[in-house]
Design a protein around this motif. Structure first.
Motif, PDB file in Angstrom:
ATOM      1  N   THR A  15     -15.818 -42.392   9.829  1.00  0.00           N
ATOM      2  CA  THR A  15     -15.372 -43.040   8.853  1.00  0.00           C
ATOM      3  C   THR A  15     -16.153 -43.113   7.839  1.00  0.00           C
ATOM      4  O   THR A  15     -15.930 -43.082   6.711  1.00  0.00           O
ATOM      5  N   ARG A  16     -17.653 -43.099   7.816  1.00  0.00           N
ATOM      6  CA  ARG A  16     -18.526 -43.361   6.696  1.00  0.00           C
ATOM      7  C   ARG A  16     -18.686 -42.062   5.937  1.00  0.00           C
ATOM      8  O   ARG A  16     -18.607 -42.072   4.835  1.00  0.00           O
ATOM      9  N   ALA A  17     -18.342 -41.001   6.679  1.00  0.00           N
ATOM     10  CA  ALA A  17     -18.346 -39.472   5.897  1.00  0.00           C
ATOM     11  C   ALA A  17     -17.141 -39.745   5.048  1.00  0.00           C
ATOM     12  O   ALA A  17     -17.139 -38.999   3.983  1.00  0.00           O
ATOM     13  N   SER A  18     -16.018 -40.064   5.600  1.00  0.00           N
ATOM     14  CA  SER A  18     -14.697 -40.061   4.791  1.00  0.00           C
ATOM     15  C   SER A  18     -14.891 -41.107   3.669  1.00  0.00           C
ATOM     16  O   SER A  18     -14.459 -40.862   2.617  1.00  0.00           O
ATOM     17  N   GLN A  19     -15.668 -42.053   3.748  1.00  0.00           N
ATOM     18  CA  GLN A  19     -15.699 -43.013   2.606  1.00  0.00           C
ATOM     19  C   GLN A  19     -16.571 -42.334   1.508  1.00  0.00           C
ATOM     20  O   GLN A  19     -16.351 -42.459   0.480  1.00  0.00           O
ATOM     21  N   ILE A  20     -17.640 -41.751   1.987  1.00  0.00           N
ATOM     22  CA  ILE A  20     -18.382 -41.121   1.037  1.00  0.00           C
ATOM     23  C   ILE A  20     -17.644 -39.866   0.439  1.00  0.00           C
ATOM     24  O   ILE A  20     -17.975 -39.741  -0.921  1.00  0.00           O
ATOM     25  N   VAL A  21     -17.023 -39.198   1.083  1.00  0.00           N
ATOM     26  CA  VAL A  21     -16.065 -38.222   0.339  1.00  0.00           C
ATOM     27  C   VAL A  21     -15.276 -38.611  -0.289  1.00  0.00           C
ATOM     28  O   VAL A  21     -15.033 -38.024  -1.756  1.00  0.00           O
ATOM     29  N   ALA A  22     -14.531 -39.918  -0.096  1.00  0.00           N
ATOM     30  CA  ALA A  22     -13.561 -40.522  -1.130  1.00  0.00           C
ATOM     31  C   ALA A  22     -14.386 -41.111  -2.199  1.00  0.00           C
ATOM     32  O   ALA A  22     -13.994 -40.952  -3.492  1.00  0.00           O
ATOM     33  N   GLU A  23     -15.389 -41.562  -2.257  1.00  0.00           N
ATOM     34  CA  GLU A  23     -16.304 -42.185  -3.209  1.00  0.00           C
ATOM     35  C   GLU A  23     -16.813 -40.976  -4.001  1.00  0.00           C
ATOM     36  O   GLU A  23     -16.669 -41.109  -5.414  1.00  0.00           O
ATOM     37  N   ALA A  24     -17.151 -39.774  -3.455  1.00  0.00           N
ATOM     38  CA  ALA A  24     -17.642 -38.698  -4.373  1.00  0.00           C
ATOM     39  C   ALA A  24     -16.321 -38.157  -5.311  1.00  0.00           C
ATOM     40  O   ALA A  24     -16.488 -37.758  -6.181  1.00  0.00           O
ATOM     41  N   ARG A  25     -15.061 -37.929  -4.829  1.00  0.00           N
ATOM     42  CA  ARG A  25     -14.139 -37.724  -5.353  1.00  0.00           C
ATOM     43  C   ARG A  25     -13.605 -38.538  -6.540  1.00  0.00           C
ATOM     44  O   ARG A  25     -13.275 -38.094  -7.458  1.00  0.00           O
ATOM     45  N   ILE A  26     -13.744 -39.946  -6.323  1.00  0.00           N
ATOM     46  CA  ILE A  26     -13.297 -40.728  -7.338  1.00  0.00           C
ATOM     47  C   ILE A  26     -14.410 -40.707  -8.446  1.00  0.00           C
ATOM     48  O   ILE A  26     -14.241 -40.624  -9.548  1.00  0.00           O
ATOM     49  N   GLY A  27     -15.850 -40.519  -8.101  1.00  0.00           N
ATOM     50  CA  GLY A  27     -16.897 -40.245  -8.969  1.00  0.00           C
ATOM     51  C   GLY A  27     -16.779 -38.864  -9.745  1.00  0.00           C
ATOM     52  O   GLY A  27     -16.992 -39.052 -11.115  1.00  0.00           O
ATOM     53  N   ARG A  28     -16.301 -37.910  -8.955  1.00  0.00           N
ATOM     54  CA  ARG A  28     -16.022 -36.539  -9.723  1.00  0.00           C
ATOM     55  C   ARG A  28     -14.823 -37.073 -10.776  1.00  0.00           C
ATOM     56  O   ARG A  28     -14.997 -36.349 -11.919  1.00  0.00           O
TER      57      ARG A  28
END
Length: 126
Positions: A15-28
């Motif tokens: 779940t944390r990894a999914s959140q990190i990936v989602a945040e990275a996509r939004i940041g990108r």
């Protein structure tokens, strides 16, 4: 109980990894939007600079450009006059050719057409 806790830990990590990936996509996406805005600003500044250079060059050559424009206009008008004279001279000839082709109709049927029609309807030629 060890296996139950391990599974829960794995699920929490996923779940944390999914959140990190989602945040990275939004940041990108945000960085891409910002880069696009900055690039458009640079393009607009460059376009304005080049437009100003062009305007200055056009103003500095204003006198010579006016005479070139007048010369081009005169040549164009002369060419138009020549074309209109040619049209007026050839208009009656064109009408005569069209009328001659419309009024001169040949009533003769080609022999190939006669033979094909005879074959089609089974009529023997004489």
């Amino acid at each position: 109980m060890q296996s139950g806790t391990g599974i829960q830990e794995l699920m929490a990590a996923e779940t944390r990894a999914s959140q990190i990936v989602a945040e990275a996509r939004i940041g990108r996406g945000d960085r891409m939007k910002q880069a696009k805005v900055e690039a458009q600003e640079l393009i607009d500044a460059y376009r304005g600079e080049k437009q100003e250079e062009f305007n200055n060059m056009a103003l500095s050559k204003g006198g010579s450009e006016g005479s070139a424009s007048a010369k081009l206009q005169a040549e164009t008008n002369a060419d138009i006059g020549i074309m209109q004279n040619a049209f007026q001279g050839n208009a009656q000839k064109a009408v005569d050719v069209l009328l001659s082709k419309c009024c001169e109709v040949s009533l003769e049927v080609p022999t190939a057409r006669v033979r094909s029609t005879q074959k089609l309807y089974g009529v023997e030629s004489f």
